[in-house]
Design an enzyme around this catalytic site. Structure first.
Site, PDB file in Angstrom:
ATOM      1  CE  LYS A   1      -1.840  -5.601   8.590  1.00 42.45           C
ATOM      2  NZ  LYS A   1      -2.636  -4.749   7.705  1.00 42.45           N
ATOM      3  CE  LYS A  13      -3.515  -2.900   2.468  1.00 40.71           C
ATOM      4  NZ  LYS A  13      -2.622  -3.942   2.237  1.00 40.71           N
ATOM      5  CG  HIS A  60      -6.204  -3.564   8.026  1.00 40.62           C
ATOM      6  ND1 HIS A  60      -5.838  -3.101   6.897  1.00 40.62           N
ATOM      7  CD2 HIS A  60      -6.583  -4.909   7.601  1.00 40.62           C
ATOM      8  CE1 HIS A  60      -5.423  -3.898   5.980  1.00 40.62           C
ATOM      9  NE2 HIS A  60      -6.023  -4.893   6.172  1.00 40.62           N
TER      10      HIS A  60
END
Length: 619
Positions: free
Chosen positions: A507, A279, A505
């Protein structure tokens, strides 16, 4: 087979999903595809069918990937497929347990929802471990899974599920941002206003507040093209989509983009069947260039009631014409590393972007880029990617700390891979050695390790309820083989950021002082807790194997002229010049109690309703 521990008891048929070494890229076997079970026009079936409220939408089912010698592995696409199809036809909580296990025989084509990127086990959940669950169609070497093209709904509970955004949800003026660290959380609907002050929505990021956008590149795994286009201030600015889909999945993605001629596609050239495009946004403005590294997929569900994180670069100005090839480099060599990462895709469509980056001044960057790219690496190349890249940066750019054996390591993630029958196989071996590296000290202490992963209760009481667990795909097949891991687990609690009920979501990994007031370093990344994401040593530690693309940024105090980062105790509302680091969750972490269990996404939870009155019943 029954597995018990202090964190709960699970019952499951035994499976032989032992780990296998990944073969050289391109190795094939003849293991047949498993077909989806179909019923007339009802669409495709799944190993699981969770009963949640039907909504007017359809479900995108990703194709089963080609099998190599690791054909027994379920890829992230399969895991999301199973979870997405599972979330049809909810069962409302009742005192009678008779609902558990019942299954509706008919599923409407207009039912479903879009699941967030699971980030799954990155290829470490085994396909044959699902074969013992009921209602799976028999194998056939000729039949492929049915692909159902559908439009993703905005929520597992229907289009009216999300709280309407208040008028000030999307900024109309430049928000107050943390210019020191440039680390931000996403906005979350339903929170007190102060907890979104200084947080960013994708519409904010792409707005004219940050520059006059000319073109952009979106690297990601999961896309809703129509929704993505609506986040841009104008639909006539070229967008390049970098993805990893192939064949039918690629065709569906292209079909989504047909109404939008300004959207083009770039499929990564690396032929590695377990890899994903991670991403990142590249934004080219009239005023300069910007990089965003984030944890969210480009679907609505990822941007409203989950906890996500991002690093937003400064606006990089264009270099004067005739500048040298080394001009515009940062002290962290971010420019060099970004160009190397882009080159690893071997994609002609990225060449013009590589050239644009070369023409801009990235010298203000104060973070290090840490990426993973699929492959096997030897010699000095072993330190280019994955956790050995992190180890080298910590070795070169941090300093030993007195009493560092008491400085805990914290890892926080949304999915967990298979790490072996005991902690020495990977976690407490090579990975812990990396996370505990501080400078050139020869001492290798074993400080406490705290792993943050949501419990069943965290998911049940979340803003989304049980469906939030579809983005936390820790499977029973993996969990039952590593019960030793669960003693490391801590709850997801984020009262300081107002996000205790927005499931993570994001990390993050960090090294924190014994009193939890200082950080030795901090990392935000796409990499979950898995060997596939971080890499694993092979051949007597002479070779590094990485299975997936990952991307993150590392903060070390030396690049900010600090010895350690002070932890910000109250990061919201955001201050533009705060020296405190905005850790996204509460410190110290809260250990699991004897009653707490880690969220396992493919077993039933029918004893208590979630925040929407539903139960979770895979069947």
């Amino acid at each position: 087979m029954s597995q018990g521990s202090q964190h709960g008891k699970w019952t499951i048929s035994s499976s032989d999903d032992d780990d296998e070494d990944l073969p050289p890229s391109g190795t094939k076997t003849n293991k047949p595809h498993r077909p989806a079970k179909t019923t007339g026009g009802q669409g495709s079936a799944s190993p699981f069918s969770l009963k949640l409220e039907p909504v007017s939408a359809t479900v995108e089912v990703k194709p089963e990937p080609d099998k190599t010698r690791v054909s027994s592995l379920v890829t992230v696409s399969e895991a999301r497929q199973a979870a997405a199809v599972s979330q049809l036809n909810p069962v409302k909580y009742q005192s009678s347990p008779s609902l558990a296990g019942k299954r509706k025989k008919e599923v409407s084509d207009s039912s479903g929802w879009a699941l967030s990127d699971t980030d799954d086990d990155d290829g470490e959940v085994k396909a044959n471990s699902l074969s013992n669950l009921p209602n799976r169609a028999p194998s056939s070497p000729k039949t492929k899974k049915l692909k159902v093209e559908i439009k993703r709904p905005p929520s597992p509970h229907g289009r009216l599920y999300y709280i309407d955004e208040p008028e000030d949800f999307f900024e109309s003026s430049i928000p107050c941002l943390n210019d020191t660290y440039r680390f931000y959380l996403n906005k979350v609907t339903g929170l007190d206003r102060k907890y979104n002050s200084g947080a960013l929505h994708i519409k904010d990021i792409l707005s004219p507040l940050f520059g006059t956008l000319k073109e952009s590149v979106q690297f990601n795994y999961c896309f809703d093209i129509e929704w993505m286009v609506k986040q841009y201030p104008s639909e006539d600015r070229p967008v390049l989509i970098v993805h990893g889909d192939k064949r039918e999945a690629k065709a569906r993605l292209v079909q989504q983009a047909q109404p939008f001629p300004h959207v083009r596609f770039c499929q990564k050239a690396y032929n590695w069947h377990l890899s994903l495009c991670r991403k990142m946004m590249l934004l080219w403005y009239e005023e300069g260039f910007r990089v965003i590294i984030l944890t969210s997929n480009l679907i609505r569900a990822d941007w409203y009631q989950k906890t996500q994180g991002m690093w937003m670069s400064p606006l990089f100005p264009r270099l004067p014409k005739g500048s040298s090839a080394s001009a515009g480099e940062s002290p962290t060599f971010f420019k060099r590393d970004l160009l190397e990462y882009l080159a690893s895709y071997r994609a002609p469509e990225l060449e013009e972007w590589i050239q644009r980056i070369k023409e801009h001044d990235l010298s203000e960057t104060r973070v290090y880029l840490i990426g993973s790219t699929p492959g096997r690496y030897v010699g000095s190349d072993m330190e280019r990617w994955g956790h050995l890249r992190l180890r080298k940066l910590l070795y070169d750019h941090t300093e030993p700390i007195p009493g560092e054996e008491r400085w805990p390591v914290i890892g926080q993630f949304s999915s967990i891979g298979s790490m072996g029958l005991d902690k020495t196989k990977w976690l407490a071996g090579e990975f812990q050695r990396t996370l505990t590296t501080l400078g050139k000290s020869s001492v290798r202490p074993e400080p406490p390790m705290h792993l943050l992963y949501p419990s069943v209760e965290d998911v049940r009481t979340s803003l989304e309820g049980y469906p939030a667990g579809g983005s936390l795909p820790y499977s029973i097949q993996t969990a039952q083989k590593q019960l030793w891991l669960h003693s490391y687990f801590h709850r997801w609690k984020a009262d300081t950021t107002g996000r205790s009920h927005a499931m993570p979501h994001i990390k993050t990994y960090m090294r924190v002082s014994p009193d939890f007031t200082e950080l030795a370093w901090f990392l935000v990344t796409s990499a979950n807790l898995s060997k596939a994401a971080w890499g694993a040593l092979e051949k007597n530690n002479t070779q590094m194997m990485v299975r997936s693309y990952e991307l993150g940024v590392l903060y070390v105090p030396s690049t900010f002229n600090m010895k350690t980062f002070p932890v910000h105790k109250n990061p919201f509302p955001v201050s533009s010049s705060s020296l405190g680091f905005p850790v996204p969750f509460d410190l110290p972490p809260t250990c699991y109690s004897a009653k707490d269990r880690p969220w396992i996404w493919n077993i039933s939870y029918s004893q208590a309703p979630d925040t929407h009155g539903n139960i979770w019943v895979p069947s």
